[in-house]
Structure formats: structure tokens, C-alpha cells
Write a protein that holds these residues in place. Structure first.
Motif, mmCIF file in Angstrom:
data_model
loop_
_atom_site.group_PDB
_atom_site.id
_atom_site.type_symbol
_atom_site.label_atom_id
_atom_site.label_comp_id
_atom_site.label_asym_id
_atom_site.label_seq_id
_atom_site.Cartn_x
_atom_site.Cartn_y
_atom_site.Cartn_z
ATOM 1 N N UNK A 51 -20.146 -11.451 11.057
ATOM 2 C CA UNK A 51 -19.672 -10.045 11.644
ATOM 3 C C UNK A 51 -20.277 -9.545 12.840
ATOM 4 N N UNK A 52 -19.636 -9.048 13.411
ATOM 5 C CA UNK A 52 -20.328 -8.318 15.009
ATOM 6 C C UNK A 52 -19.330 -7.444 15.411
ATOM 7 N N UNK A 53 -19.858 -6.700 16.613
ATOM 8 C CA UNK A 53 -19.211 -5.687 17.335
ATOM 9 C C UNK A 53 -18.869 -6.095 18.684
ATOM 10 N N UNK A 54 -17.698 -5.714 18.896
ATOM 11 C CA UNK A 54 -17.016 -6.023 20.006
ATOM 12 C C UNK A 54 -17.547 -5.658 21.601
ATOM 13 N N UNK A 55 -17.975 -6.731 22.302
ATOM 14 C CA UNK A 55 -18.642 -6.309 23.694
ATOM 15 C C UNK A 55 -17.892 -5.497 24.466
ATOM 16 N N UNK A 76 -19.205 -15.353 19.412
ATOM 17 C CA UNK A 76 -20.142 -15.102 20.509
ATOM 18 C C UNK A 76 -19.536 -14.483 21.769
ATOM 19 N N UNK A 77 -18.542 -15.237 22.409
ATOM 20 C CA UNK A 77 -17.924 -14.956 23.715
ATOM 21 C C UNK A 77 -17.244 -13.330 23.668
ATOM 22 N N UNK A 78 -16.851 -12.726 22.435
ATOM 23 C CA UNK A 78 -16.285 -11.444 22.406
ATOM 24 C C UNK A 78 -17.177 -10.739 21.503
ATOM 25 N N UNK A 79 -18.180 -10.977 20.793
ATOM 26 C CA UNK A 79 -18.897 -10.126 19.956
ATOM 27 C C UNK A 79 -20.276 -10.209 20.056
ATOM 28 N N UNK A 105 -7.624 -6.603 19.572
ATOM 29 C CA UNK A 105 -7.009 -5.436 18.755
ATOM 30 C C UNK A 105 -8.096 -4.251 18.474
ATOM 31 N N UNK A 106 -9.314 -4.867 18.747
ATOM 32 C CA UNK A 106 -10.465 -3.768 18.436
ATOM 33 C C UNK A 106 -10.842 -2.842 19.603
ATOM 34 N N UNK A 107 -11.051 -1.601 19.393
ATOM 35 C CA UNK A 107 -11.864 -0.872 20.584
ATOM 36 C C UNK A 107 -12.909 -1.441 20.767
ATOM 37 N N UNK A 108 -13.606 -0.877 22.039
ATOM 38 C CA UNK A 108 -15.172 -1.337 22.177
ATOM 39 C C UNK A 108 -15.936 -0.831 21.222
ATOM 40 N N UNK A 109 -17.025 -1.774 20.759
ATOM 41 C CA UNK A 109 -17.887 -1.583 19.692
ATOM 42 C C UNK A 109 -17.278 -1.529 18.323
ATOM 43 N N UNK A 110 -15.824 -1.967 18.381
ATOM 44 C CA UNK A 110 -15.394 -2.183 16.974
ATOM 45 C C UNK A 110 -15.894 -3.485 16.409
ATOM 46 N N UNK A 157 -8.207 -0.230 16.709
ATOM 47 C CA UNK A 157 -9.025 -0.276 15.576
ATOM 48 C C UNK A 157 -10.461 -0.390 15.541
ATOM 49 N N UNK A 158 -11.087 0.338 14.667
ATOM 50 C CA UNK A 158 -12.388 0.266 14.535
ATOM 51 C C UNK A 158 -13.153 -0.790 13.781
#
Length: 194
Positions: free
Chosen positions: A190-194, A172-175, A128-133, A103-104
Motif C-alpha cells: 500500500x502507498x499514497x499517490x505522489x 513506486x513510479x506512482x506511489x 482514479x485517486x486524488x493526490x495523496x490518495x 477517490x481517497x
């Protein structure tokens, strides 16, 4: 909180859910802007209820939307309202469902206090999210109003909404968290996946 109680509560309220909906389009647009909802994205709408945000995703030309909710009655109403080929609904617990990991964008709108293990939920949604999702946890009203709203009949099936700084720390550990808002109109982290 017991998940069976949560299911029962939302099943009981499903039929009147849309009629009782309070909607602020400006706030929803801000939440979706911050959540990265744009043309072509693959969206996971967690605790989608009757599909209240589906028209907004479609208006932004999202590529596909998967709505998931633990309440069979909520999902039945959502399915009856939206039959587009790029919209899919699943009645399941998002923390255990097989959903894939591509998922984006993932949106948890007006639902976060109903998840008894917030840290676990965030970890699962990150998977569930792709990298940068992008994950967005948001409410269309202030934290204080949400907590007051849940004090009555929903007190058995919700926790207090944690502060935006506490939620940021959990994520923050993930995003990479770049949106932290808690004001009189809305709440969003909100944040983007690391």
C-alpha cells in the motif's frame, strides 16, 4: 488470460461465493487500517465481487463506496445486498470504465492475480485517486496459500501472486509505498499517490 473467461468463471461462482467465504476479521481490520479506510473517505473497491468488504467500510463510516466488478452476476448479488444511498455498484472493466479521479482510497482485495496486466492496472488506479490518495493491494491469506488456492479450477483465470517486493517496484513510479507485508496471515502492499 482472457477477460471473457474471467467473467464466465466469476459468474459461475457468484451464487455460492458468500457461503464459501473464509473471513479473518483481524486480518481484514489490519488491511483496512493500512488502507486508510476511515470516516468520510471516498472508496473505490476494485473487483468487489458480492460486496464482501462493504459492511466493513460502512462500519468505519466511509463517506461513499463505489464497488466495481467485471462479473454481472457478482454485481447483481452485491446490489441485492446493499441498498444504502452512499453505496454504488458498477459492472464494468475498471481499466476502461469512466470513474473520475477523486477517490481517497482504492482497495483491491483478494483479486490482484486475476488482472492480466498488473502494471497497467496500477497506472489506471493511480489515475482514479486524488493526490495523496491511497492504493492497497491485499489478500486475506499468505501468498503461498493464494497460489495454492488458484492452482485448481481458477488456474485459467489467475496468475501467480507476485512477491511483495515486485509489487512495490511496480507501484513506486506512482506511489510512496509505506506498507509491505507478506506473512503467514496476509499480503498487502500500500502507498499514497505522489
Amino acid at each position: 488470460m482472457d477477460k471473457k473467461d474471467i467473467i464466465d468463471f466469476f459468474d459461475r461462482h457468484a451464487a455460492s461465493w458468500d457461503a464459501e467465504l473464509i473471513r479473518n476479521d483481524a486480518v481484514i481490520n489490519a488491511i483496512l487500517d493500512n488502507g486508510g479506510i476511515s470516516e468520510g473517505v471516498k472508496v473505490l473497491d476494485v473487483a468487489c465481487g458480492t460486496g464482501v468488504l462493504i459492511p466493513d467500510y460502512l462500519a468505519r463510516d466511509a463517506g461513499s463506496v463505489t464497488g466495481i466488478d467485471i462479473s454481472p452476476e457478482m454485481i447483481a448479488i452485491a446490489k441485492s445486498k446493499f441498498r444504502q444511498g452512499n453505496v454504488n455498484f458498477i459492472c464494468a472493466d475498471v481499466e476502461t470504465a469512466e470513474l473520475g479521479s477523486d477517490y481517497d482510497c482504492c482497495i483491491v482485495y483478494n483479486a490482484f492475480p486475476h488482472f492480466p496486466e498488473p502494471e497497467r492496472l496500477i497506472r489506471v488506479l493511480a489515475s482514479r485517486l486524488k493526490h495523496g490518495g491511497r492504493l492497497s493491494i491485499a489478500h486475506g491469506m499468505s501468498r503461498e496459500k493464494i497460489d495454492r488456492h488458484h492452482e485448481g479450477g481458477a488456474s485459467k483465470v489467475s496468475m501467480g501472486l507476485m512477491s511483495e517486493t515486485e509489487l512495490k517496484k511496480l507501484m513506486e513510479p506512482y506511489f510512496d509505498v509505506d506498507v509491505v507485508i507478506s506473512d503467514d496471515n496476509m499480503y498487502q502492499v500500500s502507498g499514497t499517490k505522489k
